[in-house]
Design an enzyme around this catalytic site. Structure first.
Site, PDB file in Angstrom:
ATOM      1  N   ASP A 228      63.302  -0.590  21.299  1.00 17.95           N
ATOM      2  CA  ASP A 228      61.941  -0.449  20.747  1.00 17.95           C
ATOM      3  C   ASP A 228      60.169   0.470  20.195  1.00 17.95           C
ATOM      4  O   ASP A 228      60.096   0.745  19.621  1.00 17.95           O
ATOM      5  CB  ASP A 228      61.770  -1.879  19.257  1.00 17.95           C
TER       6      ASP A 228
ATOM      7  N   HIS B 154      55.727  -6.431  31.996  1.00 17.25           N
ATOM      8  CA  HIS B 154      56.668  -6.610  31.333  1.00 17.25           C
ATOM      9  C   HIS B 154      58.393  -7.036  31.942  1.00 17.25           C
ATOM     10  O   HIS B 154      58.321  -7.213  33.066  1.00 17.25           O
ATOM     11  CB  HIS B 154      56.764  -5.636  30.151  1.00 17.25           C
TER      12      HIS B 154
ATOM     13  N   HIS C 150      57.351   2.100  28.212  1.00 13.77           N
ATOM     14  CA  HIS C 150      58.764   1.093  28.831  1.00 13.77           C
ATOM     15  C   HIS C 150      60.422   1.282  28.260  1.00 13.77           C
ATOM     16  O   HIS C 150      60.358   1.942  27.590  1.00 13.77           O
ATOM     17  CB  HIS C 150      58.522  -0.634  29.596  1.00 13.77           C
TER      18      HIS C 150
END
Length: 310
Positions: free
Chosen positions: A65, A139, A61
């Site tokens: 990070d 998510h 995704h």
């Protein structure tokens, strides 16, 4: 046929001095596959000796990070006189954003970089003896996980039985093992299935990226040799896990247990556990009683075949 996984970055959204952001590399007999690319991944690759020879990068995704290491990796590869192509695979809607990262600051790589979107349930990359497939995750943005699934291997060859049937030692053994029938000098035909056992499964490695625990993951990870699952929080932060669409260690352990995985790694560890990640491991072990560990940066894990002696 060796397979080794290296945890390049095991931290959550906020890096610590011990944990870099997400990055996970699988070396399958010299072919390197990188999953996610947080900040400084190219330095982690140097630090832990994985080499830069990756052909494919699989992005789960678009949170920083997991992707902000892409510009640095691309330019480092270029500075090392990279010539071969690199394919980047990402979730639906990611192509335009990933292409911008490849060309961050107006940079033009000296080698070909292609970017592909992959839908959950589809094959992202197909090789001669394995596939990498995307699967559904949950998510706060468009996301997928990835599973590396090897083809079945031929069954075990019964040399003693073959010799009893009159097969001469030599090339005929290999032909029988590969599925061919062999005709002997006296006209007798020895069939492959007479001397070769049932097909044996290859290996399976599952990398979820950031996600809530899902039945989909259980299905995908069934009998996996290694499951690398988001385990950002302990039970005490379960409400935060829900609100941020992550998993607790206990929730991830339920996935591992229900999928009957052989080995289970907790990753994407929140910075709040920087001093002591043991509570995550303790809560996971209350649910999953197999081989489980909290992944650490630089940790290398060999992935043997399911029927290997371990």
């Amino acid at each position: 046929m060796s397979m080794r996984a290296t945890f390049l970055g095991t931290g959550g959204a906020v890096p610590t001095t011990a944990r870099a952001p997400s990055a996970f590399l699988v070396n399958r007999d010299g072919e390197r596959l990188l999953f996610d690319c947080g900040e400084g991944t190219q330095r982690q690759m140097m630090r832990f000796g994985t080499g830069f020879g990756i052909g494919h990068l699989f992005v789960t995704h678009l949170h920083g990070d997991h992707i902000l290491g892409i510009p640095g990796l691309i330019q480092t590869l270029d500075f090392n006189e990279r010539e071969g192509p690199l394919a980047i695979h990402g979730p639906p809607g990611s192509k335009r954003h990933l292409e911008k990262l490849v060309h961050a600051g107006g940079y033009q790589p000296g080698f070909h970089v292609s970017v592909h979107e992959v839908q959950p349930g589809n094959v992202a990359y197909s090789a001669d003896e394995y596939d990498v497939r995307a699967f559904e995750t949950e998510h706060r943005t468009s996301s997928v996980g990835y599973v590396l699934v090897e083809d079945d291997r031929p069954g075990r060859f019964d040399r003693e039985k073959a010799e009893e049937l009159g097969v001469p030692v030599g090339p005929a053994f290999g032909r029988l093992h590969s599925g061919e029938d062999v005709e002997l000098e006296d006209g007798t035909v020895v069939r492959s299935e007479q001397v070769v056992g049932d097909p044996r499964p290859g290996r399976k490695v599952v990398y979820t990226g950031d996600t809530r625990p899902l039945d989909t993951t259980v299905e995908v990870a069934e009998d996996a040799d290694l499951l690398v699952h988001d385990a950002t929080f302990t039970d005490e932060e379960s409400d935060r896990a829900k609100s941020t669409a992550h998993s607790t260690a206990r929730e991830a352990a339920r996935v591992a247990r229900d999928a009957n995985v052989r080995r289970f790694a907790l990753t994407h560890i929140s910075a709040r556990y920087a001093a002591n990640p043991n509570p995550l491991l303790e809560q996971a072990r209350e649910v999953y009683h197999g081989d489980v560990f909290v992944a650490e940066d630089g940790q290398k894990v060999d992935v043997p075949f399911p029927d290997s002696e371990v």
